[in-house]
Write an enzyme that holds these catalytic residues in place. Structure first.
Site, short mmCIF file in Angstrom:
data_model
loop_
_atom_site.label_atom_id
_atom_site.label_comp_id
_atom_site.label_asym_id
_atom_site.label_seq_id
_atom_site.Cartn_x
_atom_site.Cartn_y
_atom_site.Cartn_z
CG ASP A 213 -3.22 2.36 5.35
OD1 ASP A 213 -4.72 1.95 5.24
OD2 ASP A 213 -2.82 1.63 5.82
CG ASP B 199 -0.21 -0.03 2.77
OD1 ASP B 199 1.27 0.08 2.67
OD2 ASP B 199 -0.89 0.51 3.17
CG ASP C 55 1.66 3.29 4.52
OD1 ASP C 55 0.55 3.04 4.69
OD2 ASP C 55 2.75 2.64 3.63
#
Ligand code: TTP
Ligand code: MN
Ligand code: MN
Length: 378
Positions: free
Chosen positions: A302, A204, A206
């Site tokens: 995120d 992902d 962040d």
């Protein structure tokens, strides 16, 4: 100078936060094996065993050369009986029977596939397996009710399980910068997580967001999310508001590792166009012109918002690696009688909060040499 031949002993401190762990790893065969056993333990609710395997793997990551003989491991910390057995098996037989049988096991394969669905944890996967669901087709055919996250996870399964490149992370970064600049000029965006540690790919992307004036960051996340949504950048988002002040366990007692910042778990829609605009070369991903495949991919992102007064703690807590963070907290508690969280550092002896405006200051408070992000890859 002495005439006696000196035996070179490679000494490794026992806490990962005392060591410099770069991405260069001469023992990937061994660390991959131990990491797989760690993952299997974590997916099977055996957290203690998981941590033991992670610590053992982390020690091997800092060795300056490949291990070829068990005698090289004498005196090294964190290598328990079980990990040593796995290493010995690999050195003697080329592979570990336990690792190979775990990889082949139907249960492990099912746990991997099902927890690969965003929004599905080990508990849910375990329940589904007990109900006879082992793969995505069986999940789709079952009458299981899925929550919003899981539905998005299933819909974008292939994209979400494809590693995110640094180029893609940078393209997402430009979008987040634009969103933040539009809703709160002066607010700052910092890339955190694995990409801040110098990784070239991740699961992902962040980001940590703050504003130099304390208080200006309050209520920022919903504004960022609205902007992103209005521009069509979000396939899924769930925002959780800051619950730090109202929580009753307080910063001195970080009961769980979960912090209480305002945060957003999301799935971005990243256009190939957007990537090109960010100055990147064309990726392998098919564009609309060459074969009718979709010209975008889904990426897990995120977002975390922190007040400037807690920024250094948030930065340190969200840069990782997960083991490095765990070891920092263990060091603080066991060696310094302090409590470290992503919000604050509390000295339990002096009964006082230790202020810090940089990561360097936090390491200093903890009596540790400063370890830069690129050397926190434990
Ligand atoms: P991750 O994004 O899960 O991991 P990563 O960025 O190190 O690796 P990857 O490339 O696979 O994405 O977590 C990043 C950091 O965020 C990690 O150090 C721990 C921290 N973190 C929290 O502080 N609280 C949380 O609830 C979560 C999920 C992560
Ligand atoms: Mn990450
Ligand atoms: Mn993350």
């Amino acid at each position: 100078p002495t005439n006696e031949a000196e035996v070179e002993v490679f000494s490794v401190p026992s806490y990962a936060c005392q060591r410099r762990t770069t991405l260069e790893n001469r023992n990937t065969v061994l660390t991959d094996a131990l990491s797989l056993l760690a993952e299997n333990a974590e997916l099977s609710a055996e957290e203690g065993r998981g941590v033991a395997f992670r610590r053992a793997a982390a020690v091997l990551k800092v060795l300056p050369e490949p291990v070829t003989d068990m005698t090289q491991l004498r005196g090294l910390p964190c290598l328990g009986e079980h990990s040593l057995r796995v290493i010995k098996d690999i050195l003697e037989n080329g592979a570990s029977s336990e690792v190979e049988s775990t990889k082949q096991s139907e249960r492990f394969k099912a746990l991997k596939v099902l927890t690969g669905v965003f929004g599905v944890g080990a508990k849910t996967a375990d329940r589904w397996i007990r109900e006879g669901i082992h793969d995505l087709q069986q999940l789709k055919d079952s009458r299981q009710t899925l929550n919003r996250a899981q539905r998005a996870g299933l819909e974008h399964y292939d994209d979400i399980n494809q590693p995110v490149s640094k180029a893609e992370a940078d393209a997402i970064g430009e979008i987040v910068e634009e969103a933040v600049a539009s809703v709160l000029p002066g607010a700052q965006v910092t890339l955190i997580g694995g990409f801040r540690r110098g990784k070239l790919s991740g699961h992902d992307v962040d980001f940590l967001i703050t504003h130099p004036e304390e208080g200006r960051e309050v209520g920022l996340m919903p504004k960022i999310v609205s902007w992103l949504e209005s521009q069509g950048f979000l396939l899924y988002q769930k925002t959780t508001r800051n619950s730090y002040l109202e929580s009753d366990d307080g910063p001195a007692r970080p009961c769980s590792n979960m912090d209480r910042f305002e945060r957003c778990f999301s799935v971005f829609k990243l256009d190939e166009d957007e990537k090109r605009r960010a100055g990147q070369t064309q990726s392998h991903h098919a564009s609309a012109e060459d074969g009718g495949l979709k010209p975008w991919r889904a990426v897990r992102v995120d977002l975390v918002v922190s007040p400037i007064s807690q920024f250094a703690f948030a930065l340190l807590g969200w840069t990782g690696s997960k083991l490095f963070e765990r070891e920092l907290r263990r060091w603080a508690g066991h060696e310094k009688t302090m409590s470290l969280s992503s919000h604050a550092l509390y000295d339990n002896t002096q009964r006082t909060y230790l202020r810090a405006t940089s990561e360097e200051e936090i390491f200093a408070h903890l009596g540790l040499d400063y370890i830069p992000p690129s050397e926190r890859n434990a």
